[in-house]
Design an enzyme around this catalytic site. Structure first.
Site, PDB file in Angstrom:
ATOM      1  N   GLY A  14      45.502  93.225  74.033  1.00 28.63           N
ATOM      2  CA  GLY A  14      45.592  93.438  75.351  1.00 28.63           C
ATOM      3  C   GLY A  14      45.121  94.433  76.035  1.00 28.63           C
ATOM      4  O   GLY A  14      45.501  95.121  77.233  1.00 28.63           O
ATOM      5  N   SER A  15      43.831  95.020  75.423  1.00 29.63           N
ATOM      6  CA  SER A  15      43.363  96.193  76.378  1.00 29.63           C
ATOM      7  C   SER A  15      42.858  95.721  77.568  1.00 29.63           C
ATOM      8  O   SER A  15      42.724  96.462  78.745  1.00 29.63           O
ATOM      9  CB  SER A  15      42.259  96.877  75.632  1.00 29.63           C
ATOM     10  OG  SER A  15      41.129  96.193  75.113  1.00 29.63           O
ATOM     11  N   ASN A  16      42.235  94.695  77.589  1.00 28.05           N
ATOM     12  CA  ASN A  16      41.734  94.117  78.918  1.00 28.05           C
ATOM     13  C   ASN A  16      42.751  93.817  79.988  1.00 28.05           C
ATOM     14  O   ASN A  16      42.517  94.173  81.085  1.00 28.05           O
ATOM     15  CB  ASN A  16      40.897  92.830  79.076  1.00 28.05           C
ATOM     16  CG  ASN A  16      39.261  93.279  78.445  1.00 28.05           C
ATOM     17  OD1 ASN A  16      38.445  93.603  79.172  1.00 28.05           O
ATOM     18  ND2 ASN A  16      39.049  92.967  77.131  1.00 28.05           N
ATOM     19  N   ARG A  68      46.874  70.212  71.197  1.00 25.78           N
ATOM     20  CA  ARG A  68      46.539  71.239  72.440  1.00 25.78           C
ATOM     21  C   ARG A  68      47.002  70.829  73.498  1.00 25.78           C
ATOM     22  O   ARG A  68      47.756  71.833  74.357  1.00 25.78           O
ATOM     23  CB  ARG A  68      45.112  71.201  72.336  1.00 25.78           C
ATOM     24  CG  ARG A  68      44.301  71.569  71.287  1.00 25.78           C
ATOM     25  CD  ARG A  68      42.845  71.983  71.551  1.00 25.78           C
ATOM     26  NE  ARG A  68      42.233  71.900  70.163  1.00 25.78           N
ATOM     27  CZ  ARG A  68      42.396  73.321  69.630  1.00 25.78           C
ATOM     28  NH1 ARG A  68      42.907  74.469  70.379  1.00 25.78           N
ATOM     29  NH2 ARG A  68      41.909  73.494  68.466  1.00 25.78           N
ATOM     30  N   ARG A  94      42.500  80.657  71.952  1.00 25.84           N
ATOM     31  CA  ARG A  94      42.874  79.209  72.013  1.00 25.84           C
ATOM     32  C   ARG A  94      41.941  78.310  72.612  1.00 25.84           C
ATOM     33  O   ARG A  94      41.770  78.777  73.777  1.00 25.84           O
ATOM     34  CB  ARG A  94      44.176  79.339  72.571  1.00 25.84           C
ATOM     35  CG  ARG A  94      45.010  77.823  72.598  1.00 25.84           C
ATOM     36  CD  ARG A  94      45.627  77.542  71.231  1.00 25.84           C
ATOM     37  NE  ARG A  94      46.093  76.387  71.059  1.00 25.84           N
ATOM     38  CZ  ARG A  94      46.378  75.763  70.038  1.00 25.84           C
ATOM     39  NH1 ARG A  94      46.567  76.409  68.889  1.00 25.84           N
ATOM     40  NH2 ARG A  94      46.800  74.515  70.127  1.00 25.84           N
ATOM     41  N   LEU A  96      40.848  75.429  75.202  1.00 26.71           N
ATOM     42  CA  LEU A  96      41.668  74.888  76.284  1.00 26.71           C
ATOM     43  C   LEU A  96      41.161  73.334  76.325  1.00 26.71           C
ATOM     44  O   LEU A  96      39.840  73.327  76.082  1.00 26.71           O
ATOM     45  CB  LEU A  96      41.406  75.793  77.393  1.00 26.71           C
ATOM     46  CG  LEU A  96      42.201  77.174  77.371  1.00 26.71           C
ATOM     47  CD1 LEU A  96      41.870  77.875  78.636  1.00 26.71           C
ATOM     48  CD2 LEU A  96      43.478  76.718  77.036  1.00 26.71           C
ATOM     49  N   HIS A 112      34.081  87.560  78.202  1.00 23.44           N
ATOM     50  CA  HIS A 112      33.702  87.371  76.836  1.00 23.44           C
ATOM     51  C   HIS A 112      32.431  88.619  76.498  1.00 23.44           C
ATOM     52  O   HIS A 112      31.926  89.047  77.197  1.00 23.44           O
ATOM     53  CB  HIS A 112      32.471  86.169  77.156  1.00 23.44           C
ATOM     54  CG  HIS A 112      31.851  85.802  75.656  1.00 23.44           C
ATOM     55  ND1 HIS A 112      32.703  85.170  74.522  1.00 23.44           N
ATOM     56  CD2 HIS A 112      30.545  85.951  75.359  1.00 23.44           C
ATOM     57  CE1 HIS A 112      31.621  85.121  73.457  1.00 23.44           C
ATOM     58  NE2 HIS A 112      30.559  85.538  73.831  1.00 23.44           N
ATOM     59  N   ASP A 148      32.754  79.435  76.445  1.00 23.09           N
ATOM     60  CA  ASP A 148      31.910  80.564  76.875  1.00 23.09           C
ATOM     61  C   ASP A 148      30.865  80.194  77.933  1.00 23.09           C
ATOM     62  O   ASP A 148      29.686  80.451  77.662  1.00 23.09           O
ATOM     63  CB  ASP A 148      31.481  81.277  75.566  1.00 23.09           C
ATOM     64  CG  ASP A 148      32.631  81.692  74.715  1.00 23.09           C
ATOM     65  OD1 ASP A 148      33.722  82.173  75.507  1.00 23.09           O
ATOM     66  OD2 ASP A 148      32.435  81.919  73.694  1.00 23.09           O
ATOM     67  N   GLU A 177      33.985  96.247  79.407  1.00 24.12           N
ATOM     68  CA  GLU A 177      34.806  95.050  79.728  1.00 24.12           C
ATOM     69  C   GLU A 177      35.927  95.609  80.544  1.00 24.12           C
ATOM     70  O   GLU A 177      36.313  94.925  81.746  1.00 24.12           O
ATOM     71  CB  GLU A 177      35.346  94.558  78.473  1.00 24.12           C
ATOM     72  CG  GLU A 177      34.408  93.748  77.666  1.00 24.12           C
ATOM     73  CD  GLU A 177      34.980  93.283  76.544  1.00 24.12           C
ATOM     74  OE1 GLU A 177      36.100  92.771  76.451  1.00 24.12           O
ATOM     75  OE2 GLU A 177      34.370  93.233  75.321  1.00 24.12           O
TER      76      GLU A 177
HETATM   77  C1  GRF Z   1      37.684  91.253  74.071  1.00 31.50           C
HETATM   78  O1  GRF Z   1      36.414  91.794  73.404  1.00 31.50           O
HETATM   79  C2  GRF Z   1      37.406  90.227  74.944  1.00 31.50           C
HETATM   80  O2  GRF Z   1      35.959  90.241  75.518  1.00 31.50           O
HETATM   81  C3  GRF Z   1      37.445  88.921  74.269  1.00 31.50           C
HETATM   82  O3  GRF Z   1      38.428  89.250  73.194  1.00 31.50           O
HETATM   83  C4  GRF Z   1      38.712  90.818  72.976  1.00 31.50           C
HETATM   84  C5  GRF Z   1      40.049  91.105  73.617  1.00 31.50           C
HETATM   85  O4  GRF Z   1      40.504  92.359  73.531  1.00 31.50           O
HETATM   86  N1  GRF Z   1      37.629  87.686  74.780  1.00 31.50           N
HETATM   87  P1  GRF Z   1      41.817  92.730  74.069  1.00 31.50           P
HETATM   88  O5  GRF Z   1      42.790  92.210  73.639  1.00 31.50           O
HETATM   89  O6  GRF Z   1      41.442  92.776  75.665  1.00 31.50           O
HETATM   90  O7  GRF Z   1      41.592  94.240  73.689  1.00 31.50           O
END
Ligand code: GRF
Length: 218
Positions: A14-16, A68, A94, A96, A112, A148, A177
């Protein structure tokens, strides 16, 4: 300003998600993160969200096996119960169905780790290095049924270095990102994007004129 109510869907660290949560703390940010949902019990991002005081839910996909849509119906119930306006996928592992994507048409974003339409799918950094591309990056796009794909909201690029490993390249792309996802959500939540013939246009100004050229010849 009425802030758009956003749910973030995660499967991992969950860094994003954390970058979106942090950005949304700004007073003038047009969205608030009201819910984080994981399809994997104990995903690292859940604890981060809880520490930030955000409601979390786990809707496990595993018990649903190949069904699904049954999983997605449960997920959809959770999103509706929280009055969600926009969904952000952030490392949500996952696929969708067209049904779920249809529920959120024009209201669901994904990030992505590549400059789409290059390198859809997995192992983007390894593939970019194997091809010897000199510029790589990340893309925020609206989600459509095809994986994607979908109208591109924002991209960020990095120079690829000769001594890069997939891990080093991934780390620089991840920094990008964390910059573009909050900015892209800001654009979408504030109504500054529109989709014309499958292409996302924005009324936002201010893209730099300088080119990213790699490698730089000194
Ligand atoms: C990121 O590289 C994102 O682009 C991809 O999955 C990764 C998730 O990383 N879809 P995080 O969980 O957000 O750290």
């Amino acid at each position: 300003m009425t802030k758009r109510r956003v749910a973030i869907l995660i499967s991992g660290r969950g860094s994003n998600m954390a970058a979106l949560i942090e950005a949304a703390q700004a007073k003038d940010y047009p969205a608030e993160i009201v819910l984080v949902v994981s399809n994997i019990a104990g995903a690292g991002g859940l604890a981060i969200a809880q520490r930030a005081g955000i409601a979390t839910a786990t809707v496990e996909s595993k018990p649903f096996g190949k069904d699904r849509e049954a999983f997605e119906r449960k997920l959809q119930e959770t999103l509706l119960a929280h009055g969600i306006d926009l969904v952000c996928l952030a490392g949500f592992l996952r696929l969708l169905t067209p049904w779920f994507v249809g529920q959120w048409e024009g209201r669901m974003l994904n990030i992505h780790p590549a400059l789409l339409p290059s390198y859809r799918g997995l192992h983007t950094h390894e593939r970019a290095l194997a091809d010897g591309v000199k510029i790589h990056g990340a893309t925020v796009h609206f989600v459509v049924p095809e994986m994607d794909s979908g109208p591109i909201v924002m991209q960020g690029a990095v120079a690829v270095r000769d001594d890069d490993t997939p891990e080093r390249l991934a780390a620089r792309v991840l920094d990008v990102e964390h910059r573009i996802y909050p900015d892209a959500l800001r654009l979408v939540a504030s109504g500054q994007t529109r989709i014309e013939n499958g292409v996302c246009r924005t009324s936002a100004k201010g893209s730099p004129d300088d080119a990213l050229i790699a490698p730089a010849v000194i």
